[in-house]
Every structure is written in structure tokens, then in C-alpha cells.
Scaffold this motif. Structure first.
Motif, PDB file in Angstrom:
ATOM      1  N   THR A  80       0.846  -1.189   0.000  1.00  0.00           N
ATOM      2  CA  THR A  80       0.000   0.000   0.000  1.00  0.00           C
ATOM      3  C   THR A  80       0.883   1.241   0.000  1.00  0.00           C
ATOM      4  N   CYS A  81       1.014   1.851  -1.158  1.00  0.00           N
ATOM      5  CA  CYS A  81       1.760   3.098  -1.268  1.00  0.00           C
ATOM      6  C   CYS A  81       0.897   4.253  -0.776  1.00  0.00           C
ATOM      7  N   PRO A  82       1.491   5.441  -0.520  1.00  0.00           N
ATOM      8  CA  PRO A  82       0.692   6.544   0.030  1.00  0.00           C
ATOM      9  C   PRO A  82      -0.559   6.862  -0.763  1.00  0.00           C
ATOM     10  N   VAL A  83      -0.481   6.921  -2.101  1.00  0.00           N
ATOM     11  CA  VAL A  83      -1.667   7.269  -2.868  1.00  0.00           C
ATOM     12  C   VAL A  83      -2.736   6.179  -2.757  1.00  0.00           C
ATOM     13  N   ASP A  84      -2.329   4.905  -2.629  1.00  0.00           N
ATOM     14  CA  ASP A  84      -3.288   3.823  -2.424  1.00  0.00           C
ATOM     15  C   ASP A  84      -3.951   3.939  -1.055  1.00  0.00           C
ATOM     16  N   GLY A  85      -3.155   4.277  -0.047  1.00  0.00           N
ATOM     17  CA  GLY A  85      -3.709   4.410   1.295  1.00  0.00           C
ATOM     18  C   GLY A  85      -4.719   5.533   1.403  1.00  0.00           C
ATOM     19  N   TRP A  86      -4.401   6.700   0.825  1.00  0.00           N
ATOM     20  CA  TRP A  86      -5.345   7.809   0.864  1.00  0.00           C
ATOM     21  C   TRP A  86      -6.617   7.470   0.104  1.00  0.00           C
ATOM     22  N   LEU A  87      -6.477   6.793  -1.018  1.00  0.00           N
ATOM     23  CA  LEU A  87      -7.653   6.425  -1.812  1.00  0.00           C
ATOM     24  C   LEU A  87      -8.523   5.422  -1.043  1.00  0.00           C
ATOM     25  N   THR A  88      -7.893   4.447  -0.380  1.00  0.00           N
ATOM     26  CA  THR A  88      -8.642   3.475   0.416  1.00  0.00           C
ATOM     27  C   THR A  88      -9.328   4.134   1.594  1.00  0.00           C
ATOM     28  N   LEU A  89      -8.677   5.115   2.205  1.00  0.00           N
ATOM     29  CA  LEU A  89      -9.285   5.848   3.319  1.00  0.00           C
ATOM     30  C   LEU A  89     -10.589   6.514   2.892  1.00  0.00           C
ATOM     31  N   GLY A  90     -10.589   7.143   1.740  1.00  0.00           N
ATOM     32  CA  GLY A  90     -11.789   7.830   1.280  1.00  0.00           C
ATOM     33  C   GLY A  90     -12.832   6.918   0.687  1.00  0.00           C
ATOM     34  N   ALA A  91     -12.448   5.692   0.324  1.00  0.00           N
ATOM     35  CA  ALA A  91     -13.406   4.758  -0.279  1.00  0.00           C
ATOM     36  C   ALA A  91     -14.078   3.857   0.740  1.00  0.00           C
ATOM     37  N   GLY A  92     -13.431   3.622   1.885  1.00  0.00           N
ATOM     38  CA  GLY A  92     -13.982   2.700   2.868  1.00  0.00           C
ATOM     39  C   GLY A  92     -13.893   1.254   2.441  1.00  0.00           C
ATOM     40  N   ARG A 151     -22.389  16.226   3.580  1.00  0.00           N
ATOM     41  CA  ARG A 151     -22.736  17.365   2.737  1.00  0.00           C
ATOM     42  C   ARG A 151     -21.503  18.136   2.306  1.00  0.00           C
ATOM     43  N   CYS A 152     -20.507  18.208   3.196  1.00  0.00           N
ATOM     44  CA  CYS A 152     -19.344  19.050   2.912  1.00  0.00           C
ATOM     45  C   CYS A 152     -18.122  18.427   3.557  1.00  0.00           C
ATOM     46  N   SER A 153     -16.964  18.498   2.882  1.00  0.00           N
ATOM     47  CA  SER A 153     -15.722  17.975   3.433  1.00  0.00           C
ATOM     48  C   SER A 153     -14.576  18.910   3.078  1.00  0.00           C
ATOM     49  N   VAL A 154     -13.536  18.865   3.910  1.00  0.00           N
ATOM     50  CA  VAL A 154     -12.346  19.698   3.763  1.00  0.00           C
ATOM     51  C   VAL A 154     -11.153  18.791   3.538  1.00  0.00           C
ATOM     52  N   ALA A 155     -10.252  19.185   2.654  1.00  0.00           N
ATOM     53  CA  ALA A 155      -9.006  18.465   2.420  1.00  0.00           C
ATOM     54  C   ALA A 155      -7.846  19.432   2.536  1.00  0.00           C
ATOM     55  N   VAL A 156      -6.801  19.005   3.245  1.00  0.00           N
ATOM     56  CA  VAL A 156      -5.585  19.807   3.401  1.00  0.00           C
ATOM     57  C   VAL A 156      -4.416  18.954   2.927  1.00  0.00           C
ATOM     58  N   GLY A 157      -3.784  19.343   1.824  1.00  0.00           N
ATOM     59  CA  GLY A 157      -2.656  18.601   1.280  1.00  0.00           C
ATOM     60  C   GLY A 157      -3.085  17.670   0.159  1.00  0.00           C
ATOM     61  N   PRO A 158      -2.143  17.287  -0.696  1.00  0.00           N
ATOM     62  CA  PRO A 158      -2.491  16.459  -1.868  1.00  0.00           C
ATOM     63  C   PRO A 158      -3.010  15.077  -1.498  1.00  0.00           C
ATOM     64  N   GLY A 159      -2.443  14.445  -0.471  1.00  0.00           N
ATOM     65  CA  GLY A 159      -2.945  13.135  -0.070  1.00  0.00           C
ATOM     66  C   GLY A 159      -4.384  13.217   0.407  1.00  0.00           C
ATOM     67  N   ALA A 160      -4.698  14.230   1.200  1.00  0.00           N
ATOM     68  CA  ALA A 160      -6.065  14.410   1.672  1.00  0.00           C
ATOM     69  C   ALA A 160      -7.016  14.682   0.517  1.00  0.00           C
ATOM     70  N   ALA A 161      -6.536  15.377  -0.541  1.00  0.00           N
ATOM     71  CA  ALA A 161      -7.388  15.624  -1.701  1.00  0.00           C
ATOM     72  C   ALA A 161      -7.779  14.315  -2.378  1.00  0.00           C
ATOM     73  N   VAL A 162      -6.863  13.348  -2.430  1.00  0.00           N
ATOM     74  CA  VAL A 162      -7.183  12.041  -3.012  1.00  0.00           C
ATOM     75  C   VAL A 162      -8.282  11.359  -2.202  1.00  0.00           C
ATOM     76  N   ALA A 163      -8.209  11.466  -0.866  1.00  0.00           N
ATOM     77  CA  ALA A 163      -9.208  10.824  -0.015  1.00  0.00           C
ATOM     78  C   ALA A 163     -10.548  11.538  -0.058  1.00  0.00           C
ATOM     79  N   ALA A 164     -10.536  12.872  -0.178  1.00  0.00           N
ATOM     80  CA  ALA A 164     -11.769  13.653  -0.083  1.00  0.00           C
ATOM     81  C   ALA A 164     -12.455  13.873  -1.420  1.00  0.00           C
ATOM     82  N   ALA A 165     -11.797  13.561  -2.528  1.00  0.00           N
ATOM     83  CA  ALA A 165     -12.402  13.803  -3.843  1.00  0.00           C
ATOM     84  C   ALA A 165     -13.626  12.936  -4.042  1.00  0.00           C
ATOM     85  N   ARG A 166     -14.680  13.524  -4.533  1.00  0.00           N
ATOM     86  CA  ARG A 166     -15.884  12.774  -4.860  1.00  0.00           C
ATOM     87  C   ARG A 166     -15.641  11.951  -6.127  1.00  0.00           C
TER      88      ARG A 166
END
Length: 807
Positions: A80-92, A151-166
């Protein structure tokens, strides 16, 4: 009449035990809303060994007042690389980035984040990522499911953007870096995801510096956290191979001073990365998305030590053990497979020469010392897996040479267990070693399961928390050993009672094993319990002798189906988030998504089949049994004829292990683990049966039979023949008392049609009754130089004097 309905009664008993075990569930109240805001703060690569009061004082204080655990960061990709981890976090659910990857490492982050309006952000690659997970991955994952649930979410940093993107790529509110005062940003939405940086490398100084920077950013987050908020800090991924366990801390109302766990792990102090999304929604009181998360909400359990240093030592030690387990397990199973192959080759000439033929040209027997040595080696290799499981009671992974320490402990345990079997009472009997080894294996695995399966978690022959597949109960290897050990023990015990009682003994022992395997408090393996039920039903059906007829097969099938249907009904009545594997599969079938489950299972079976060393054990075992032991000179068919309960146990083991492996996505792993125990014992018992094949009984030394009306023996059996009522027959030393003391009967029942290898019974039918060849009783006389009696091809009966068989 009672005998006629015995199969029905046995079926009902097995099904009742199985459904009772599988239906019981620990009491669990549904999680409730605990926060108005949730902040998910991620640090890629953060491990518990990076946390201390000097380098990370903020995280240390947060862990002291909150709840902690070890985080398994499994994703759709094995590393699990960082981008995979952030994506899994936001996908559940298990997700993976569709970019290129280099073997054994992580690619540089290449996430494009656009800010067209200065408020939110957009990920132009998100649609391709969503399509990749839908089309190329078997999990049915939808990236962005967490953000879609609020309804609304905040992302700080590129990794968080991967997790928070709809799913269409939109990030509601975005900041490329954490501002000096993030209070307004964190309070603008109920869900905030913050990228605190990365801790990478192997140099302690570099890791300490990375952890300090992440801790300073965490201090600003905690200072600006909204009121009544839950803050989750997690090491969301690995940064290099091999995979490790990571940090997870929860701080907020209701999360004080405890361990973190979830229904997906069932183990105190362990969470999965996919658990964080449902934890956030549950804390906010929000409903889960229509397509269920693979994770489950985290809960706090009490019992954590007040001393934080002592509490952190446990997950840090688990991380070291999990890291050492993977490398050691590879060479352990490789050596075990090599030892099985070597012994298979060594036992072939012994089988060829074990049965001494009648006549002056019989080959001389093999030296008793060589035979005894091979027997000890067969016992040792059969006990290798239980010994390796028991070795995890010693912290071998803490030293600099973990593999050498594990090898030393395991060898010592194997030697001790082999000596225990060698000097156990009844070792000289034909089935003595088989019963002792089966009992020891069942005892070791069963005791571990009853005590919480602590030896299997991160154990060499257990399961690894890094894989994320299982965290509690019986693992694949443990299940195979327990299936084989319990069924062999049942067969060994059943062989020691009268024939009419054998099915009851098999059902009693097998039913207890089904409870241990299937109970959620113990083995927690519903598929294994269903497979074991089928094996117990088959073993009980043929334990009295004879073959697996259509009627017996029907009853065995009905038992397995009845248990499956009963558990399915019970499982489907539970809430969706509490259902087991069978209930989730049936739910997916009803929703039209069952194909994903079938695809996942078939993919897992194929990958395990081609990559697992246990496949070699299974294949070698099948080859040895089919091309050697089952041959006329191999002895196994003779063993089956003399001991039908052992034949029943082996048949039940084969059926149960194959079903459990295929339905559980483990291919031949369960069968391989069972073969590691069963095949050496079958070879040893076959050697002993062949060694007794020339034993004879002197006429007139046994107890006199009652005289019937015609002057012959009562009971309707010819003189020198065998009783057909299932009672104890004359044994190799010419005394019925010996058979009674051994508890076996060596009859060739009418259902068996004589010995399974074509020979027929004489007084030497039961080699268990006497000692090994070196110490035979004076009532046994070898006939190596006697003329071979003529055998009738019509009946298979010997034409020798007094009805003595050819052996």
C-alpha cells in the motif's frame, strides 16, 4: 428400527451442534453518535516505533488520553503506497491507484490537483481511477464514498485531496498546506481530512525528523479542532517494502484511555484502514452509503494499561513480529515441503520390503533400526506445524537473528513432542503413533483457539495482520491441522469401541470440533464449520465399514446442506453490518452483485494455488498416497480393511479440507496443512500393517467358542472364520482378551467383503494386539518359509489349514 434411523439422528445432532455454534454471537450494541465534527489526520509510514515523548510530544499526549491500536493498511495493491492508502481511506473499501508501479517500491506521488475557483479543487484523473477500481479490481470499490456520505468535506494537502475527492473528482474545500491558524478551515465542514506528511526511510535520524514535522503540524490541528470533535490520527500507508503495521489513535468524547477494535478484526488493539471511513460516519451519526463499506466502525474497549509506554510496547512488538513472520514463514514451509518429499522418497523402498512373502526366496527384511528411524522422522515431520505454532509462545522475533531463534525453538519442540509420542503408552501398537500425533495436534491448536488464538496472530503458521484477511480465530493452516487432527482422533477412538458405537464416537468428537471451528467466540470460521460438518457426516457414515454408498452420501450431503441453510437463515436475520461471510454473499446475490464475491474467491484461489508452498505439500501427499500407499504393496488398503474407522477419518479429512479451501478462497492450503499431518501418519501406519502381514495364530490358544447344535461354534461363523456381528475378533496373539484390551476389532465385515487389499482374515487380523516384530509373543509364528496357501479366486478365502488367510 433404531439402526435404520441412526443416520437421521446423527444428521440432526451434527446440524444442531453446528447451527448452535454458528448462530451464537457476542453481544454488541450498535455504535452511537459521539461527535459533531471528525478530523482524519494521516501520516504515511508512521509506526509506533517512531512515537516517543521527545520526538512526538503532541502525539504522545494524544495517545495517553485517547484510544490506540495497530493499523493494517491493506489496499487493493499488496504494497500500500501513500496514494493507495489515501484512496482506500476515502473509499472505505480496498482501492488502488491506476498509475504504474515499480516492483518492491512505491512510485513518486503524481497526483494532479487543480484549483479553478480558489475554494475547492478538482482531480482530473479521478474518473479514470474510479473506472480502474470498478473494472480491474474485484472489490466493487467506489473512490470518494466517504465524501459522498456527507454534505461538505475539507481536504488539506495532496494526499487528503485524493481521499476527499468525490467520484467525479470534486473536492469541496481544499488547502494545499495547513495554514498557521486552521480553525476556520476545520470548522467549515463536519469532515476534515488532513495530510500531515510522510515518515520514510530506514535511517533512525531521518525518520525522527519526519515524525517531528508531522507532530508539529498535528499540534496546530489539535489547537484549532472544533468543539465536540473526534480526531483520528493514522499511518495511512507504507512507504517502502516490506509492509508494516502503523499507528492509529482516536481522541474525543467517549474514546478515553482504551484499545481500538472493530468487527472487521475482532481483535483488541487492531483496526484496518477501511474501518476509518465507517468510524467517521458512525461518530457523526450519518448513514452508511448504499454500497456497504468493507470496513466496520471502530469501538473502544477497556483494559489498556495506564502506563502509556507499556501500552505502546504491545503494538510495537506486534509490528516487529509481523515483519519477521513473512520471511521466516517462507523458508519454514519450503523446508517442510522438502522434508515431506525426502521422506516420501525414503519410505518407498521400506514399503516394498515391509511385507515379507511366503517361500524360500523372500527378500530379507529391512533393519529394524532403519525402520525405527524412519518412523521417528515421520512423527517429527507430522508434528512440525503444531510445534511451529507453539514456538510463537516464545518471543523469537525480538532478537537480531529471528530466523535462527525460531528454528532453534521449533526444533526443540519437535524433538520433545517426538520423544513424548515415542515413549507414550501404546506406541508399539499399529495405531499408537497415529493416535498420539493426532491428539497432540488437536490439543495444541484447540488450546490456542480456546485461549484467544494468540499464537496464530502474526505467527509463522498462523495469519498476518499485514494481510488484513483475518485477525482472530482459526487461520488457514490451523484449520487444516485441526480438521485432520480432530477427525483422526475421532477415528482412532472409534476404532477402539464396538462397531455399532463408532458413528456415535465420530459424531461426538466431530461435533465438538465443529463448535470450536464455527463459534464466533472461538474459531469464527463458518465456512470451515460447514466443511467439517460434511467431513464428520461422511466419516460417521462409513466408520462401521463398507463403502460410501448412495444412501450414505445422501445423508452426508443432507447434513452439510442442512447446516448451511440453518446458518444462512440465522445470518440473514442479523443487521447487515453484523452478517458473516455467508450472509454477505447471499445479500450480494439478492442485490445482483454476487459475481464480485465469486470473482474475488476465484482470484484468491488461483493466486494461492500458484504461490503457496502448501500447494506443494498437498500435491506431494496426493502423489504418495495414490502411486504408493494405495498400491497393492503400499499397505494403505490393508490398513483400511483392518481399521475401517481410520479409513472413514481419512476420507472425511480429505473432503472437509478441500471444501474449506475452495469455498474460503485458500485453494489447496487447507488440504496442504492437513496433508502435512495425515500423510506421514498414513505412511507410518501402512508400514506397521505390512510388517504384521505374516503374523499367524497358533490353533487352540484362544478362548474356546460355545458349541452350537451341530457341534461347531455357535454364531453361524465357520471355524477359523471371523464373526460378522461387529464384535471383537481373534487377534494376532490368539487371544480375544488382547482384542478387548486394545478395544479394536479387526473383522473383515460382510460390508467390506474381506480385507481391502484382497487378503482375508485369519487369526492375525489385528496387528495392534501384540508388540512389534522384535518383541512378538510366543503365540505368533511367522510363516516366511511355509508354502503359500492357495486362494480361491471366487471368494478370496484361503484354502490353507484351519481357514488361516494368506495375510
Amino acid at each position: 428400527m433404531l439402526r435404520r434411523f441412526t443416520p437421521v439422528l446423527l444428521t440432526l445432532v451434527v446440524v444442531a451442534l453446528g447451527v448452535t455454534a454458528l448462530a451464537a454471537r457476542p453481544d454488541s450494541s450498535p455504535p452511537r453518535r459521539t461527535a459533531d465534527y471528525v478530523v482524519l489526520a494521516g501520516v504515511a509510514g508512521l509506526r509506533w516505533s517512531d512515537v516517543d515523548p521527545q520526538s512526538t510530544p503532541t502525539l504522545w499526549r494524544m495517545a495517553r488520553q485517547g484510544s490506540i491500536g495497530s493499523l493494517s493498511t491493506r489496499s487493493a495493491h499488496r504494497l500500500t503506497c501513500p496514494v493507495d492508502g489515501w484512496l482506500t481511506l476515502g473509499a472505505g473499501s480496498y482501492a488502488g491507484w491506476n498509475g504504474s508501479r515499480r516492483p518492491g517500491g512505491c512510485p513518486p506521488a503524481a497526483v494532479t490537483v487543480e484549483q479553478p475557483d480558489g475554494i475547492g479543487a478538482n482531480l482530473p484523473d479521478q474518473e479514470r481511477v474510479v473506472a480502474y477500481n470498478a473494472d480491474r479490481q474485484p472489490w466493487g470499490t467506489v473512490p470518494g464514498s466517504l465524501s459522498e456520505s456527507v454534505r461538505c468535506s475539507v481536504a488539506v494537502g495532496p494526499g487528503a485531496a485524493v481521499a476527499a475527492a468525490r467520484p467525479f473528482g470534486r473536492v469541496d474545500r481544499y488547502a494545499p498546506a495547513l495554514p498557521a491558524d486552521p480553525a476556520g478551515l476545520l470548522g467549515s465542514c463536519v469532515l476534515s481530512i488532513v495530510d500531515l506528511g510522510t515518515v520514510s526511510g530506514t535511517d533512525p535520524a531521518d525518520r525522527r525528523a519526519d515524525a517531528q514535522r508531522a507532530d508539529e503540524a498535528l499540534a496546530r490541528v489539535l489547537a484549532a479542532r472544533p468543539p465536540r470533535s473526534l480526531v483520528l490520527v493514522a499511518g495511512v500507508s507504507d512507504t517502502e517494502a516490506p509492509a508494516r503495521l502503523h499507528v492509529v489513535v482516536a481522541d474525543g468524547p467517549g474514546w478515553e484511555n482504551g484499545w481500538l477494535t472493530s468487527a472487521s478484526t475482532g481483535r483488541e488493539g487492531y483496526l484496518q484502514l477501511v474501518d476509518l471511513a465507517p468510524t467517521a460516519l458512525t461518530a457523526l451519526g450519518r448513514p452508511m452509503p448504499e454500497r456497504l463499506f468493507l470496513g466496520r466502525p471502530a469501538v473502544k474497549v477497556d483494559g489498556r494499561p495506564d502506563d502509556l509506554a507499556g501500552a505502546i510496547a504491545a503494538p510495537a512488538d506486534a509490528d516487529r513480529e509481523a515483519a519477521a513472520q513473512r520471511a521466516v514463514a517462507g523458508w519454514f514451509f519450503g523446508l517442510l515441503a522438502a522434508a515431506q518429499i525426502a521422506l516420501a522418497v525414503a519410505v518407498l523402498p521400506l514399503l516394498r520390503r515391509a511385507r515379507r512373502l511366503a517361500g524360500p526366496h523372500s527378500r530379507p527384511p529391512v533393519s529394524p533400526r532403519i525402520v525405527a528411524t524412519v518412523e521417528l522422522l515421520l512423527v517429527a515431520v507430522a508434528l512440525a506445524v503444531p510445534a511451529a505454532l507453539l514456538a510463537d509462545a516464545v518471543p523469537w522475533w525480538r532478537g537480531d537473528h529471528a530466523g535462527a531463534y525460531f528454528a532453534a525453538v521449533t526444533v526443540a519442540l519437535i524433538v520433545g513432542a517426538t520423544a513424548l509420542v515415542r515413549f507414550a503408552p501404546g506406541h508399539d501398537r499399529t495405531l499408537g503413533p497415529l493416535g498420539a500425533v493426532a491428539g497432540l495436534a488437536t490439543l495444541v491448536v484447540g488450546a490456542d483457539v480456546l485461549s484467544g488464538a494468540r499464537l496464530q496472530l502474526n505467527g509463522v503458521v498462523g495469519y498476518s495482520a499485514l494481510e488484513g484477511g483475518r485477525f482472530s480465530g482459526l487461520g488457514t493452516v490451523g484449520l487444516g491441522v485441526f480438521l485432520a487432527g480432530s477427525l483422526l482422533s475421532a477415528g482412532w477412538l472409534a476404532q477402539r469401541v464396538r462397531r455399532q458405537w463408532r458413528p456415535m464416537v465420530v459424531v461426538a468428537v466431530g461435533g465438538l470440533a465443529v463448535v470450536v471451528v464455527g463459534s464466533p467466540y472461538l474459531g469464527a470460521d463458518s465456512i470451515g464449520a460447514i466443511a467439517l460438518t460434511a467431513g464428520v457426516a461422511v466419516a460417521a457414515a462409513i466408520s462401521t465399514g463398507g463403502w460410501l454408498t448412495v444412501s450414505r452420501l445422501v445423508w452426508a450431503t443432507m447434513a452439510g446442506l442442512a447446516l448451511t441453510i440453518g446458518f444462512a437463515v440465522v445470518d440473514l436475520r442479523r443487521p447487515v453490518e453484523e452478517r458473516g461471510a455467508l450472509g454477505r454473499f447471499l445479500t450480494a446475490l439478492g442485490e445482483g452483485t454476487g459475481g464480485l464475491t465469486v470473482h474475488r474467491s476465484s482470484t484468491a484461489n488461483f493466486q494461492t494455488l500458484v504461490n503457496s508452498p502448501l500447494t506443494v505439500l498437498a500435491v506431494v501427499g496426493v502423489l504418495l498416497v495414490w502411486f504408493a500407499l494405495l498400491q497393492p504393496w503400499g499397505g494403505l488398503m490393508r490398513l483400511f480393511g483392518i481399521y475401517p474407522a481410520i479409513r472413514a477419518a481419512l476420507a472425511g479429512t480429505a473432503l472437509a479440507s478441500v471444501i474449506a479451501g475452495l469455498l474460503g478462497g485458500a485453494a489447496l492450503d487447507v488440504a496442504g496443512a492437513a496433508a502435512a499431518l495425515v500423510v506421514p501418519m498414513a505412511a507410518l501406519a501402512s508400514l506397521r500393517v505390512l510388517d504384521h502381514s505374516t503374523d499367524r495364530t497358533q490353533p487352540g490358544t484362544g478362548h474356546p467358542r460355545p458349541v452350537g447344535p451341530g457341534g461347531g461354534p455357535s454364531g453361524g461363523t465357520p471355524s477359523g472364520g471371523r464373526p460378522d456381528d461387529g464384535g471383537s475378533a481373534g487377534t494376532g496373539d490368539g487371544t480375544d482378551a488382547a482384542a478387548a484390551s486394545d478395544g479394536t476389532d479387526a473383522e473383515a465385515s460382510s460390508s467390506d467383503g474381506g480385507w481391502a487389499d484382497g487378503s482375508v482374515g485369519g487369526g492375525a487380523g489385528d496387528p495392534d494386539a501384540g508388540a512389534r516384530p522384535a518383541g512378538r509373543s510366543g503365540t505368533r509364528v511367522p510363516v516366511a518359509r511355509a508354502a503359500a496357501p492357495e486362494v480361491s479366486t471366487a471368494t478370496g478365502a484361503a484354502a490353507g489349514p484351519a481357514g488361516v488367510g494368506t495375510g
